[in-house]
Scaffold this motif. Sequence first.
Motif, PDB file in Angstrom:
ATOM      1  N   VAL A  25     136.443 106.140   6.875  1.00  0.00           N
ATOM      2  CA  VAL A  25     135.882 105.722   8.156  1.00  0.00           C
ATOM      3  C   VAL A  25     135.909 104.208   8.311  1.00  0.00           C
ATOM      4  N   LYS A  34     139.735 108.522  11.327  1.00  0.00           N
ATOM      5  CA  LYS A  34     138.292 108.306  11.197  1.00  0.00           C
ATOM      6  C   LYS A  34     137.532 109.620  11.375  1.00  0.00           C
ATOM      7  N   LEU A  38     135.067 111.446   8.725  1.00  0.00           N
ATOM      8  CA  LEU A  38     133.713 111.941   9.015  1.00  0.00           C
ATOM      9  C   LEU A  38     133.559 113.376   8.555  1.00  0.00           C
TER      10      LEU A  38
END
Lengths: 123, 206
Positions: A25, A34, A38
């Motif tokens: 991230v 990203k 997550l």
Amino acid sequence: MLETVLGLYNYWIVIVLMMAGFYTVIVRGNLVKKVVGLNIFQTSVFLLYITMGTVEGGTAPIVDAGADLYTNPLPSVLILTAIVVGIATTALGLALTVRIRESYGTLEEDEIIEIEDRMDGEV
Amino acid sequence: MPAAAPGGRTDAAMEQIIDIVLLAFMVVVAIAMIRLRNLYAVVMLSGIYSLLSASMFVVLDAVDVAFTEAAVGAGIATVLMLGTLALTFREERPPKRRTPLLPLAVVVVTGAALVYGTLDMPHYGDPEAPIHQHVAPRYIADSPLEVGPPNMVTSVLASYRGYDTLGETTVIFTAGIAVLVLLSGVTRRRQRRRPARGDESREARR
């Protein structure tokens, strides 16, 4: 020593996965990447909770005449909710990604910032 | 080995080995996902990662979570990401910076702090752990009588914590509306814009 390592192995792997997601991230500029990061982070948290709920020699928390020791059902309940909420946030993040690509023509963070700066300059 | 316990003990050892191997696989897949730049491969690996975690949940006796993770994490999430790739790019741009030392340091320090925090944690599978001492025994003992279904996770989810599930439904509803609002007209606008201007950089990167 070996007992400690085996007893805490799950937590340590969870931390490694968590940091892998965290690293993705903060380092990767690509927005899809990203979101994937997550997701890695999220799954590691699920594993952390489920690991804490496990009982040695226990069985799945479904009533069975032959079983007298059950795994803790509460982490399972929490994580079921978390999985479903997680997919909702993932879907929202991906939809935002599609919109950003439509408006800016790129998904790389620094290029988006550059375009933003240029737009600010024109104004 | 004595005749009394061999089954139980080899079972436990086997479970431990499966646990170690599956978690090691997950780490390998996660590192591969960080390193790869082809987003299509990354999405496929994230499906594998979810499936591995679902297997892990079966080993850890959380079968309901395993079902949900296999269906939602490995299924729906992968489909959503593939759809996103179809609307955006397949490749990630090569990095401009060299090795990012500061983020690496931040990650290592955070990880070390977390590992230090685990040293006090009850060991894996310890039946005396505090988490098993408070409300959990009550749910295990009473929920089949009070609510009915033999599956205690169902009882807690739908009855004792029914409001949580209602809130969860609200979250899904809100997210669904937001996704619809964001995406409505994306394909329409794309088709209208395409013949007008080519935008070489965008086309070249596909």
